[in-house]
Enzyme design. Sequence first.
Site, PDB file in Angstrom:
ATOM      1  N   LYS A   1      -8.051 -18.704 -20.481  1.00 18.38           N
ATOM      2  CA  LYS A   1      -7.756 -18.687 -18.931  1.00 18.38           C
ATOM      3  C   LYS A   1      -9.167 -18.431 -17.983  1.00 18.38           C
ATOM      4  O   LYS A   1      -9.854 -19.250 -17.969  1.00 18.38           O
ATOM      5  CB  LYS A   1      -6.814 -17.804 -18.569  1.00 18.38           C
TER       6      LYS A   1
ATOM      7  N   PHE B   1       4.353 -13.614 -23.757  1.00 19.16           N
ATOM      8  CA  PHE B   1       4.104 -15.057 -24.159  1.00 19.16           C
ATOM      9  C   PHE B   1       2.605 -15.250 -24.690  1.00 19.16           C
ATOM     10  O   PHE B   1       1.606 -14.588 -24.114  1.00 19.16           O
ATOM     11  CB  PHE B   1       3.899 -15.584 -22.646  1.00 19.16           C
TER      12      PHE B   1
ATOM     13  N   ASP C   1      -3.801  -9.607 -26.899  1.00 24.30           N
ATOM     14  CA  ASP C   1      -3.872 -10.798 -26.194  1.00 24.30           C
ATOM     15  C   ASP C   1      -4.332 -10.902 -24.665  1.00 24.30           C
ATOM     16  O   ASP C   1      -3.683 -10.336 -23.924  1.00 24.30           O
ATOM     17  CB  ASP C   1      -2.521 -11.650 -26.333  1.00 24.30           C
TER      18      ASP C   1
HETATM   19  C1  LIG Z   1      -1.534 -18.344 -20.851  1.00 26.52           C
HETATM   20  C2  LIG Z   1      -1.599 -17.688 -21.868  1.00 26.52           C
HETATM   21  C3  LIG Z   1      -1.566 -17.999 -23.202  1.00 26.52           C
HETATM   22  C4  LIG Z   1      -1.609 -19.585 -23.508  1.00 26.52           C
HETATM   23  O1  LIG Z   1      -2.497 -20.151 -23.017  1.00 26.52           O
HETATM   24  P1  LIG Z   1      -2.639 -21.651 -22.803  1.00 26.52           P
HETATM   25  O2  LIG Z   1      -4.249 -21.980 -22.605  1.00 26.52           O
HETATM   26  O3  LIG Z   1      -1.941 -22.271 -22.104  1.00 26.52           O
HETATM   27  O4  LIG Z   1      -2.775 -22.255 -24.283  1.00 26.52           O
HETATM   28  C5  LIG Z   1      -1.339 -17.064 -24.310  1.00 26.52           C
HETATM   29  N1  LIG Z   1      -1.350 -15.990 -24.118  1.00 26.52           N
HETATM   30  C6  LIG Z   1      -1.080 -15.316 -22.665  1.00 26.52           C
HETATM   31  C7  LIG Z   1      -1.120 -13.908 -22.413  1.00 26.52           C
HETATM   32  C8  LIG Z   1      -1.497 -16.284 -21.575  1.00 26.52           C
HETATM   33  O5  LIG Z   1      -1.366 -15.744 -20.273  1.00 26.52           O
END
Ligand SMILES: *Cc1c(COP(=O)(O)O)cnc(C)c1O
Length: 393
Positions: free
Chosen positions: A249, A135, A220
């Site tokens: 986050k 994701f 990521d």
């Molecule tokens: C939450 C998340 C995203 C997206 O972040 P948003 O602030 O919701 O746009 C992308 N990559 C990872 C691994 C995430 O946990």
Amino acid sequence: MSDWTEIEKEYYMPTFKRFPVTLVQGKGNIVLDDKGNKYLDFVSGWAVNSLGHCHPAIVDAVTDQVNKLIHTSNSYYTIPQLQLAKLLVENSCMDKVFCCNSGTEATEGAVKLARRYGRKHLNGAYEVITATGSFHGRTLAMVSASGQTKHQEPYTPIPAGFVNVEFNNFSALVEATTEKTCAVMLEPIQGEGGVNVARRDYLLNVSAWCKQKGILLILDEIQTGIGRTGKFFAYEHYDIEPDIITLAKGMGGGLPVGAIAAKNDASVFAIGEHGSTFGGNPVACAAAHSVISYIIENNLTQNALKAGKQLHNELSGLNKRFGFITGLRGMGLLQAIEFEHDYADEITLQCLYNGLLVNRLKPNAIRFMPSLITTPDEISEATGILGKVFKEF
Ligand SMILES: *Cc1c(COP(=O)(O)O)cnc(C)c1O
């Protein structure tokens, strides 16, 4: 008292499946709803509230900055943005930072950066290899990057330039690498995808493969970064150094802020090639600076490791007691348990009624992401509530 569920139905686009609770206040790891009920928060706004709710370090930093300067354009130098960049560089293997407002913007920006790298150094290579179950966000390009068809199908055609290969399968990644590949983008632990931890040999092989091919490794770390897994960045568990990381986050402790951080070699944006109106905003950056400083000064990464061990041990205890728990995974304060059947909706709801917020991750799994200031007593309280709820099953 207003019925916010009705007001939502009338005025808000129905994209979220919500629990019937309206949260109005928080302190530490406790949140209160509009009826005065208290909840122990093991969701932390999806791994965002790294210092719990309304921590004085963040409140003070934000209040101070709001009174000084809220926003300017990026045509001018502002101090919190540069202080934040310096702090991130000093505490990572990275050399340069770009600030944005969310996780999606960070990964999207990282992919743009990798494409610039491909144009400059790899004969125009532009493809990015990502993993199934990953994701990376919600823009069209990032749903294409994310290897989950449920996020892609509603929006076809999705942008080209991404190849999704099986997670933790090195040979699949090798096979997918072509002269068009400019980067590999992975989560060290797939968060939304199920708290799937990358195997050590897998990430080591991927890192070596990227170096051998001259392509970039983007990690990521939006969910895993800034102390959550018991190291300041999850890549430290693997003794590798990616070329680019993405953050968001937990970095802002609740303020919307994200970042791309890159090594000098990968930092190839030229003036005008990327930008943002709000990215690097003084208030968000002051918050992030206060969160990161507080985590470092109070060794909260170590607390995430210790509290994470306790959580794991107590969940293992529940696993032995209740036969319907079939899996336990994660690192530090990012953990999940899996059930034999699709119990997650009901268990999440029962936890809520018993004063504990947990995240329904999949029909058969729940996720725990308590703040980095979680105490041993709070962990025991949470697993106590879980035990009580499980007994009813
Ligand atoms: C939450 C998340 C995203 C997206 O972040 P948003 O602030 O919701 O746009 C992308 N990559 C990872 C691994 C995430 O946990």
